[in-house]
Write an enzyme that holds these catalytic residues in place. Sequence first.
Site, PDB file in Angstrom:
ATOM      1  N   GLN A   1     -10.538  -2.570   1.830  1.00 14.58           N
ATOM      2  CA  GLN A   1     -10.105  -3.245   3.051  1.00 14.58           C
ATOM      3  C   GLN A   1     -10.099  -2.318   4.262  1.00 14.58           C
ATOM      4  O   GLN A   1      -9.667  -2.710   5.343  1.00 14.58           O
ATOM      5  CB  GLN A   1      -8.738  -3.912   2.861  1.00 14.58           C
ATOM      6  CG  GLN A   1      -7.566  -2.958   2.700  1.00 14.58           C
ATOM      7  CD  GLN A   1      -6.306  -3.699   2.263  1.00 14.58           C
ATOM      8  OE1 GLN A   1      -6.230  -4.243   1.170  1.00 14.58           O
ATOM      9  NE2 GLN A   1      -5.323  -3.735   3.141  1.00 14.58           N
TER      10      GLN A   1
ATOM     11  N   LYS B   1       4.758  -9.949   9.310  1.00 18.61           N
ATOM     12  CA  LYS B   1       4.237  -8.859  10.149  1.00 18.61           C
ATOM     13  C   LYS B   1       2.705  -8.892  10.167  1.00 18.61           C
ATOM     14  O   LYS B   1       2.067  -8.676  11.191  1.00 18.61           O
ATOM     15  CB  LYS B   1       4.758  -7.532   9.579  1.00 18.61           C
ATOM     16  CG  LYS B   1       3.940  -6.305   9.857  1.00 18.61           C
ATOM     17  CD  LYS B   1       4.351  -5.700  11.148  1.00 18.61           C
ATOM     18  CE  LYS B   1       3.571  -4.487  11.574  1.00 18.61           C
ATOM     19  NZ  LYS B   1       2.545  -3.981  10.696  1.00 18.61           N
TER      20      LYS B   1
ATOM     21  N   SER C   1       4.157   1.278   7.854  1.00 20.68           N
ATOM     22  CA  SER C   1       3.852   2.612   7.323  1.00 20.68           C
ATOM     23  C   SER C   1       3.115   3.431   8.384  1.00 20.68           C
ATOM     24  O   SER C   1       3.267   4.650   8.465  1.00 20.68           O
ATOM     25  CB  SER C   1       2.981   2.495   6.077  1.00 20.68           C
ATOM     26  OG  SER C   1       3.586   1.612   5.154  1.00 20.68           O
TER      27      SER C   1
ATOM     28  N   GLY D   1      10.999  -2.964   5.468  1.00 21.85           N
ATOM     29  CA  GLY D   1      10.245  -4.226   5.455  1.00 21.85           C
ATOM     30  C   GLY D   1       9.782  -4.552   4.040  1.00 21.85           C
ATOM     31  O   GLY D   1       9.959  -5.664   3.544  1.00 21.85           O
ATOM     32  N   HIS D   2       9.188  -3.544   3.379  1.00 19.81           N
ATOM     33  CA  HIS D   2       8.737  -3.738   1.991  1.00 19.81           C
ATOM     34  C   HIS D   2       9.931  -4.062   1.082  1.00 19.81           C
ATOM     35  O   HIS D   2       9.851  -4.947   0.227  1.00 19.81           O
ATOM     36  CB  HIS D   2       8.075  -2.462   1.451  1.00 19.81           C
ATOM     37  CG  HIS D   2       6.837  -2.031   2.182  1.00 19.81           C
ATOM     38  ND1 HIS D   2       6.790  -0.892   2.928  1.00 19.81           N
ATOM     39  CD2 HIS D   2       5.594  -2.571   2.236  1.00 19.81           C
ATOM     40  CE1 HIS D   2       5.568  -0.733   3.436  1.00 19.81           C
ATOM     41  NE2 HIS D   2       4.823  -1.742   3.032  1.00 19.81           N
TER      42      HIS D   2
ATOM     43  N   MET E   1       0.843  -1.208   0.000  1.00 23.93           N
ATOM     44  CA  MET E   1       0.000   0.000   0.000  1.00 23.93           C
ATOM     45  C   MET E   1       0.874   1.253   0.000  1.00 23.93           C
ATOM     46  O   MET E   1       0.389   2.352   0.306  1.00 23.93           O
ATOM     47  CB  MET E   1      -0.939  -0.007   1.206  1.00 23.93           C
ATOM     48  CG  MET E   1      -1.894  -1.196   1.178  1.00 23.93           C
ATOM     49  SD  MET E   1      -3.425  -0.905   2.062  1.00 23.93           S
ATOM     50  CE  MET E   1      -2.818  -0.615   3.706  1.00 23.93           C
TER      51      MET E   1
HETATM   52  P1  AMP Z   1       1.438  -2.938   3.450  1.00 19.59           P
HETATM   53  O1  AMP Z   1       2.010  -1.886   2.556  1.00 19.59           O
HETATM   54  O2  AMP Z   1       1.426  -2.556   4.898  1.00 19.59           O
HETATM   55  O3  AMP Z   1       0.122  -3.476   2.952  1.00 19.59           O
HETATM   56  O4  AMP Z   1       2.455  -4.162   3.380  1.00 19.59           O
HETATM   57  C1  AMP Z   1       2.807  -4.751   2.157  1.00 19.59           C
HETATM   58  C2  AMP Z   1       3.577  -6.024   2.428  1.00 19.59           C
HETATM   59  O5  AMP Z   1       4.748  -5.732   3.195  1.00 19.59           O
HETATM   60  C3  AMP Z   1       2.782  -7.055   3.241  1.00 19.59           C
HETATM   61  O6  AMP Z   1       3.075  -8.357   2.768  1.00 19.59           O
HETATM   62  C4  AMP Z   1       3.300  -6.845   4.632  1.00 19.59           C
HETATM   63  O7  AMP Z   1       3.163  -7.972   5.466  1.00 19.59           O
HETATM   64  C5  AMP Z   1       4.752  -6.547   4.357  1.00 19.59           C
HETATM   65  N1  AMP Z   1       5.361  -5.849   5.483  1.00 19.59           N
HETATM   66  C6  AMP Z   1       4.909  -4.732   6.098  1.00 19.59           C
HETATM   67  N2  AMP Z   1       5.704  -4.412   7.128  1.00 19.59           N
HETATM   68  C7  AMP Z   1       6.678  -5.353   7.178  1.00 19.59           C
HETATM   69  C8  AMP Z   1       7.803  -5.582   8.024  1.00 19.59           C
HETATM   70  N3  AMP Z   1       8.093  -4.793   9.054  1.00 19.59           N
HETATM   71  N4  AMP Z   1       8.596  -6.657   7.768  1.00 19.59           N
HETATM   72  C9  AMP Z   1       8.321  -7.493   6.725  1.00 19.59           C
HETATM   73  N5  AMP Z   1       7.271  -7.331   5.889  1.00 19.59           N
HETATM   74  C10 AMP Z   1       6.463  -6.279   6.112  1.00 19.59           C
END
Ligand code: AMP
Length: 279
Positions: A61, A149, A186, A36-37, A30
């Site tokens: 969502q 996460k 984020s 992490g990303h 997102m």
């Molecule tokens: P999001 O942008 O929050 O929807 O996350 C996109 C992807 O990055 C999802 O698969 C999350 O689980 C992963 N993600 C977010 N934060 C972390 C983190 N700290 N470590 C590893 N993967 C992460």
Amino acid sequence: MQLFQKIEELQKFVLTHKTQSRRVGFVPTMGYLHEGHLALVREAKRKSDIVIASIFVNPTQFAANEDLSRYPRDEAGDLKKLDEAACDAVFLPSPEEMYPKNFQSKVSLIEITQGLCGAHRPGHFDGVATVVLKLFNITQADLALFGEKDFQQLAVIRQMVKDLNLPIEIVGYPTQRSPEGLALSSRNSYLSEEEKKQALALSRCIKELQEAVQKGEKNVSTLLTLGRKIIEQVPEIKIEYLEIVDANSLKPIAKIESEARVLIAVKLGKTRLIDNGPL
Ligand code: AMP
């Protein structure tokens, strides 16, 4: 790195690579990207020939009372980071591109979405499963990376892939943390410096429970009492749930026997934070 806003254009790009038998890796996000990303993108790059990342703040969502309108965005910064991580293509669709007029379908999983975040965010995982299935179909990816996460999300995606016989490999990746232990997110951008320190109670709780289990404590209710005590040391934090579950079914357990996981969701001020770890 190539950018695509239209589904059709991305599909043409994918087809070119697929006809040359290239393995396509995919990282849905997102945006407002952090380490992490980027770790997911690098891992996808190791495991495939071409990596596509998507940036889409999926409106379906988010519930009406959630943070859709204030969700942090930084498209220019994100594109720079993805480029540096050697991502090959980025998909940035508009909400109208993903959900045109008269869109009617929904993917809904029955059991695995019942508890934990599913219980506190009604409809959330329907939105996630639907958009992820669309993204899998659009990218035709051979492999997709998801972070641990969002542990329930990873379980939901694995279940959907199994149930619907989707021809894609799902790879989970360990949670990336700040040097102090805060799980990168984020949503951490909503936190003040003081709140970031307070939020360390989550990773402290996970660590102390892991140590207790290693020392021989197997009783889940004892562990949960200990966990609550650690988090309640920070009065600013309101626990939404603290649960210890079977790591595969995500069902509550009474004793630590095989693979168990502790999952936590809290509110710190207006910010909702989640974290989890193996026990
Ligand atoms: P999001 O942008 O929050 O929807 O996350 C996109 C992807 O990055 C999802 O698969 C999350 O689980 C992963 N993600 C977010 N934060 C972390 C983190 N700290 N470590 C590893 N993967 C992460």
